[in-house]
Design a protein around this motif. Structure first.
Motif, PDB file in Angstrom:
ATOM      1  N   ARG A   1     -10.819   6.451   3.405  1.00 37.78           N
ATOM      2  CA  ARG A   1     -10.969   8.084   3.480  1.00 37.78           C
ATOM      3  C   ARG A   1     -11.306   8.684   4.903  1.00 37.78           C
ATOM      4  O   ARG A   1     -10.885   9.646   5.322  1.00 37.78           O
ATOM      5  CB  ARG A   1     -11.928   8.769   2.326  1.00 37.78           C
ATOM      6  CG  ARG A   1     -11.315   8.568   0.870  1.00 37.78           C
ATOM      7  CD  ARG A   1     -12.295   9.172   0.134  1.00 37.78           C
ATOM      8  NE  ARG A   1     -11.817   9.466  -1.438  1.00 37.78           N
ATOM      9  CZ  ARG A   1     -12.520   9.666  -2.404  1.00 37.78           C
ATOM     10  NH1 ARG A   1     -13.834  10.014  -2.203  1.00 37.78           N
ATOM     11  NH2 ARG A   1     -12.138   9.565  -3.485  1.00 37.78           N
ATOM     12  N   ARG A   2     -12.295   7.788   5.510  1.00 37.80           N
ATOM     13  CA  ARG A   2     -12.510   8.223   6.829  1.00 37.80           C
ATOM     14  C   ARG A   2     -11.559   8.085   7.914  1.00 37.80           C
ATOM     15  O   ARG A   2     -11.666   8.444   9.175  1.00 37.80           O
ATOM     16  CB  ARG A   2     -13.842   7.716   7.310  1.00 37.80           C
ATOM     17  CG  ARG A   2     -14.964   8.242   6.373  1.00 37.80           C
ATOM     18  CD  ARG A   2     -16.404   7.701   6.675  1.00 37.80           C
ATOM     19  NE  ARG A   2     -16.400   6.104   6.975  1.00 37.80           N
ATOM     20  CZ  ARG A   2     -17.236   5.466   6.193  1.00 37.80           C
ATOM     21  NH1 ARG A   2     -17.426   5.808   5.301  1.00 37.80           N
ATOM     22  NH2 ARG A   2     -17.098   4.055   6.489  1.00 37.80           N
ATOM     23  N   LEU A   3     -10.458   7.032   7.708  1.00 41.66           N
ATOM     24  CA  LEU A   3      -9.398   6.873   8.654  1.00 41.66           C
ATOM     25  C   LEU A   3      -8.607   8.266   8.668  1.00 41.66           C
ATOM     26  O   LEU A   3      -8.431   8.938   8.005  1.00 41.66           O
ATOM     27  CB  LEU A   3      -8.517   5.571   8.178  1.00 41.66           C
ATOM     28  CG  LEU A   3      -9.422   4.317   8.045  1.00 41.66           C
ATOM     29  CD1 LEU A   3      -8.409   3.394   7.326  1.00 41.66           C
ATOM     30  CD2 LEU A   3      -9.700   3.876   9.328  1.00 41.66           C
ATOM     31  N   ASN A   4      -8.059   8.141   9.968  1.00 40.16           N
ATOM     32  CA  ASN A   4      -6.946   9.302  10.063  1.00 40.16           C
ATOM     33  C   ASN A   4      -5.726   8.893   9.750  1.00 40.16           C
ATOM     34  O   ASN A   4      -5.591   7.649   9.131  1.00 40.16           O
ATOM     35  CB  ASN A   4      -6.889   9.520  11.741  1.00 40.16           C
ATOM     36  CG  ASN A   4      -6.271   8.264  12.565  1.00 40.16           C
ATOM     37  OD1 ASN A   4      -5.789   7.515  12.056  1.00 40.16           O
ATOM     38  ND2 ASN A   4      -6.874   8.213  13.748  1.00 40.16           N
ATOM     39  N   ASP A   5      -4.690   9.597   9.820  1.00 44.04           N
ATOM     40  CA  ASP A   5      -3.526   9.277   9.220  1.00 44.04           C
ATOM     41  C   ASP A   5      -2.723   8.077   9.531  1.00 44.04           C
ATOM     42  O   ASP A   5      -2.225   7.420   8.801  1.00 44.04           O
ATOM     43  CB  ASP A   5      -2.421  10.734   9.081  1.00 44.04           C
ATOM     44  CG  ASP A   5      -3.158  11.598   8.075  1.00 44.04           C
ATOM     45  OD1 ASP A   5      -3.656  11.262   7.373  1.00 44.04           O
ATOM     46  OD2 ASP A   5      -2.600  12.717   8.425  1.00 44.04           O
ATOM     47  N   LYS A   6      -2.792   7.967  10.893  1.00 48.75           N
ATOM     48  CA  LYS A   6      -2.121   6.572  11.407  1.00 48.75           C
ATOM     49  C   LYS A   6      -2.873   5.357  11.049  1.00 48.75           C
ATOM     50  O   LYS A   6      -2.135   4.352  10.492  1.00 48.75           O
ATOM     51  CB  LYS A   6      -2.126   7.131  13.115  1.00 48.75           C
ATOM     52  CG  LYS A   6      -1.405   5.879  13.653  1.00 48.75           C
ATOM     53  CD  LYS A   6      -1.436   5.959  15.338  1.00 48.75           C
ATOM     54  CE  LYS A   6      -0.803   5.074  16.113  1.00 48.75           C
ATOM     55  NZ  LYS A   6      -0.666   5.394  17.388  1.00 48.75           N
ATOM     56  N   LYS A   7      -4.055   5.349  11.154  1.00 45.75           N
ATOM     57  CA  LYS A   7      -4.827   4.352  10.502  1.00 45.75           C
ATOM     58  C   LYS A   7      -4.651   3.971   9.086  1.00 45.75           C
ATOM     59  O   LYS A   7      -4.601   2.631   8.706  1.00 45.75           O
ATOM     60  CB  LYS A   7      -6.396   4.278  10.978  1.00 45.75           C
ATOM     61  CG  LYS A   7      -6.471   4.238  12.737  1.00 45.75           C
ATOM     62  CD  LYS A   7      -7.930   4.375  12.677  1.00 45.75           C
ATOM     63  CE  LYS A   7      -8.174   4.122  14.244  1.00 45.75           C
ATOM     64  NZ  LYS A   7      -9.475   4.357  14.752  1.00 45.75           N
ATOM     65  N   ARG A   8      -4.516   5.014   8.415  1.00 48.49           N
ATOM     66  CA  ARG A   8      -4.436   4.766   6.723  1.00 48.49           C
ATOM     67  C   ARG A   8      -2.982   4.175   6.520  1.00 48.49           C
ATOM     68  O   ARG A   8      -2.917   3.444   5.595  1.00 48.49           O
ATOM     69  CB  ARG A   8      -4.444   6.307   6.199  1.00 48.49           C
ATOM     70  CG  ARG A   8      -5.842   6.785   5.799  1.00 48.49           C
ATOM     71  CD  ARG A   8      -5.732   7.845   5.099  1.00 48.49           C
ATOM     72  NE  ARG A   8      -7.025   8.351   4.895  1.00 48.49           N
ATOM     73  CZ  ARG A   8      -7.350   9.566   4.084  1.00 48.49           C
ATOM     74  NH1 ARG A   8      -6.406  10.143   3.326  1.00 48.49           N
ATOM     75  NH2 ARG A   8      -8.470   9.939   3.879  1.00 48.49           N
ATOM     76  N   SER A   9      -2.076   4.603   7.222  1.00 46.86           N
ATOM     77  CA  SER A   9      -0.568   4.249   7.185  1.00 46.86           C
ATOM     78  C   SER A   9      -0.657   2.594   7.478  1.00 46.86           C
ATOM     79  O   SER A   9       0.130   1.915   6.934  1.00 46.86           O
ATOM     80  CB  SER A   9       0.342   4.892   8.032  1.00 46.86           C
ATOM     81  OG  SER A   9       0.538   6.272   7.762  1.00 46.86           O
ATOM     82  N   ALA A  10      -1.430   2.298   8.646  1.00 50.81           N
ATOM     83  CA  ALA A  10      -1.169   0.900   9.075  1.00 50.81           C
ATOM     84  C   ALA A  10      -1.962   0.011   7.898  1.00 50.81           C
ATOM     85  O   ALA A  10      -1.366  -1.116   7.660  1.00 50.81           O
ATOM     86  CB  ALA A  10      -2.328   0.942  10.361  1.00 50.81           C
ATOM     87  N   VAL A  11      -3.033   0.541   7.439  1.00 53.92           N
ATOM     88  CA  VAL A  11      -3.898  -0.220   6.376  1.00 53.92           C
ATOM     89  C   VAL A  11      -2.731  -0.300   5.001  1.00 53.92           C
ATOM     90  O   VAL A  11      -2.646  -1.427   4.726  1.00 53.92           O
ATOM     91  CB  VAL A  11      -5.121   0.462   5.983  1.00 53.92           C
ATOM     92  CG1 VAL A  11      -5.710  -0.144   4.627  1.00 53.92           C
ATOM     93  CG2 VAL A  11      -6.108   0.334   6.938  1.00 53.92           C
ATOM     94  N   LEU A  12      -2.193   0.687   4.967  1.00 54.26           N
ATOM     95  CA  LEU A  12      -1.483   0.537   3.845  1.00 54.26           C
ATOM     96  C   LEU A  12      -0.122  -0.539   3.902  1.00 54.26           C
ATOM     97  O   LEU A  12       0.401  -1.059   2.991  1.00 54.26           O
ATOM     98  CB  LEU A  12      -0.831   2.070   3.297  1.00 54.26           C
ATOM     99  CG  LEU A  12      -1.764   2.956   2.644  1.00 54.26           C
ATOM    100  CD1 LEU A  12      -1.243   4.264   2.442  1.00 54.26           C
ATOM    101  CD2 LEU A  12      -2.291   2.428   1.355  1.00 54.26           C
ATOM    102  N   HIS A  13       0.359  -0.377   5.303  1.00 57.45           N
ATOM    103  CA  HIS A  13       1.460  -1.155   5.596  1.00 57.45           C
ATOM    104  C   HIS A  13       1.125  -2.794   5.377  1.00 57.45           C
ATOM    105  O   HIS A  13       1.672  -3.492   5.093  1.00 57.45           O
ATOM    106  CB  HIS A  13       1.775  -0.766   6.814  1.00 57.45           C
ATOM    107  CG  HIS A  13       2.958  -1.996   7.477  1.00 57.45           C
ATOM    108  ND1 HIS A  13       4.305  -1.685   6.986  1.00 57.45           N
ATOM    109  CD2 HIS A  13       2.898  -2.923   8.260  1.00 57.45           C
ATOM    110  CE1 HIS A  13       4.962  -2.599   7.543  1.00 57.45           C
ATOM    111  NE2 HIS A  13       4.391  -3.391   8.496  1.00 57.45           N
ATOM    112  N   LEU A  14      -0.326  -3.150   5.927  1.00 55.05           N
ATOM    113  CA  LEU A  14      -0.841  -4.366   5.814  1.00 55.05           C
ATOM    114  C   LEU A  14      -0.829  -4.836   4.394  1.00 55.05           C
ATOM    115  O   LEU A  14      -0.676  -6.004   4.077  1.00 55.05           O
ATOM    116  CB  LEU A  14      -2.050  -4.360   6.274  1.00 55.05           C
ATOM    117  CG  LEU A  14      -2.398  -4.533   8.124  1.00 55.05           C
ATOM    118  CD1 LEU A  14      -3.559  -4.377   8.448  1.00 55.05           C
ATOM    119  CD2 LEU A  14      -1.448  -5.719   8.452  1.00 55.05           C
TER     120      LEU A  14
END
Length: 98
Positions: free
Chosen positions: A83-96
Protein backbone atom coordinates in the motif's frame (compact mmCIF):
# COMPACT_ATOMS: atom_id res chain seq x y z
CA UNK A 1 1.06 17.40 -23.45
CA UNK A 2 1.66 19.08 -20.08
CA UNK A 3 -0.80 18.18 -17.34
CA UNK A 4 -2.56 21.06 -15.61
CA UNK A 5 -1.88 21.08 -11.84
CA UNK A 6 -4.79 20.35 -9.54
CA UNK A 7 -5.82 23.10 -7.13
CA UNK A 8 -6.43 21.89 -3.59
CA UNK A 9 -7.66 23.91 -0.62
CA UNK A 10 -6.28 22.89 2.76
CA UNK A 11 -6.85 24.15 6.28
CA UNK A 12 -3.71 24.28 8.41
CA UNK A 13 -3.17 25.10 12.05
CA UNK A 14 -1.41 28.48 12.27
CA UNK A 15 1.66 26.89 13.88
CA UNK A 16 2.09 24.51 10.92
CA UNK A 17 1.48 27.31 8.43
CA UNK A 18 4.22 29.36 10.15
CA UNK A 19 6.63 26.40 10.03
CA UNK A 20 5.92 25.98 6.32
CA UNK A 21 6.44 29.69 5.70
CA UNK A 22 9.78 29.60 7.56
CA UNK A 23 10.93 26.52 5.63
CA UNK A 24 9.86 28.02 2.31
CA UNK A 25 11.76 31.20 3.10
CA UNK A 26 14.83 29.21 4.16
CA UNK A 27 14.86 27.24 0.88
CA UNK A 28 13.90 30.35 -1.14
CA UNK A 29 10.76 28.87 -2.65
CA UNK A 30 7.03 29.51 -2.49
CA UNK A 31 4.91 27.87 0.17
CA UNK A 32 3.23 25.84 -2.56
CA UNK A 33 6.61 24.57 -3.77
CA UNK A 34 7.60 23.77 -0.18
CA UNK A 35 4.42 21.75 0.39
CA UNK A 36 4.83 19.87 -2.90
CA UNK A 37 8.50 19.13 -2.18
CA UNK A 38 7.69 17.79 1.28
CA UNK A 39 4.82 15.64 0.02
CA UNK A 40 6.95 14.21 -2.79
CA UNK A 41 9.75 13.45 -0.33
CA UNK A 42 7.35 11.69 2.04
CA UNK A 43 6.18 9.32 -0.72
CA UNK A 44 9.62 8.49 -2.17
CA UNK A 45 10.41 5.62 0.17
CA UNK A 46 8.60 3.25 2.45
CA UNK A 47 8.30 4.70 5.93
CA UNK A 48 9.48 2.50 8.75
CA UNK A 49 6.90 1.11 11.14
CA UNK A 50 7.38 3.92 13.70
CA UNK A 51 6.93 6.64 11.07
CA UNK A 52 3.85 4.88 9.70
CA UNK A 53 2.30 4.57 13.16
CA UNK A 54 2.87 8.29 13.71
CA UNK A 55 0.85 9.25 10.63
CA UNK A 56 -1.97 6.72 10.74
CA UNK A 57 -5.24 7.76 12.39
CA UNK A 58 -6.14 6.48 15.87
CA UNK A 59 -7.53 2.93 15.92
CA UNK A 60 -6.49 2.32 12.28
CA UNK A 61 -4.39 -0.74 13.12
CA UNK A 62 -7.18 -2.18 15.29
CA UNK A 63 -9.76 -1.71 12.53
CA UNK A 64 -7.46 -3.28 9.95
CA UNK A 65 -6.94 -6.33 12.16
CA UNK A 66 -10.67 -6.59 12.84
CA UNK A 67 -11.52 -6.68 9.13
CA UNK A 68 -8.60 -8.93 8.20
CA UNK A 69 -8.75 -11.71 10.80
CA UNK A 70 -7.68 -14.35 8.27
CA UNK A 71 -4.37 -12.60 7.37
CA UNK A 72 -1.15 -13.64 9.10
CA UNK A 73 1.27 -11.07 10.53
CA UNK A 74 3.61 -11.69 7.59
CA UNK A 75 0.79 -11.12 5.08
CA UNK A 76 -0.19 -7.95 6.93
CA UNK A 77 3.39 -6.60 6.62
CA UNK A 78 3.34 -7.38 2.89
CA UNK A 79 -0.02 -5.65 2.48
CA UNK A 80 1.14 -2.55 4.38
CA UNK A 81 4.33 -2.41 2.31
CA UNK A 82 2.39 -2.81 -0.93
CA UNK A 83 0.00 0.00 0.00
CA UNK A 84 2.90 2.38 0.60
CA UNK A 85 4.31 1.82 -2.90
CA UNK A 86 3.64 4.26 -5.71
CA UNK A 87 1.68 3.07 -8.77
CA UNK A 88 4.78 2.23 -10.80
CA UNK A 89 6.28 0.09 -8.04
CA UNK A 90 2.93 -1.63 -7.40
CA UNK A 91 2.71 -2.54 -11.08
CA UNK A 92 6.24 -3.94 -10.98
CA UNK A 93 5.45 -6.10 -7.94
CA UNK A 94 2.24 -7.36 -9.54
CA UNK A 95 4.14 -8.14 -12.73
CA UNK A 96 6.66 -10.20 -10.73
CA UNK A 97 3.86 -12.14 -9.05
CA UNK A 98 2.01 -13.03 -12.27
Amino acid sequence: MKQKPHKFLIRLPMELRDLLADAASHYRRSMNSEIVARLEQSFRALPDMVAEQNIEPPLHADLERMFRKDISAEEERLLRGFRRLNDKKRSAVLHLLT
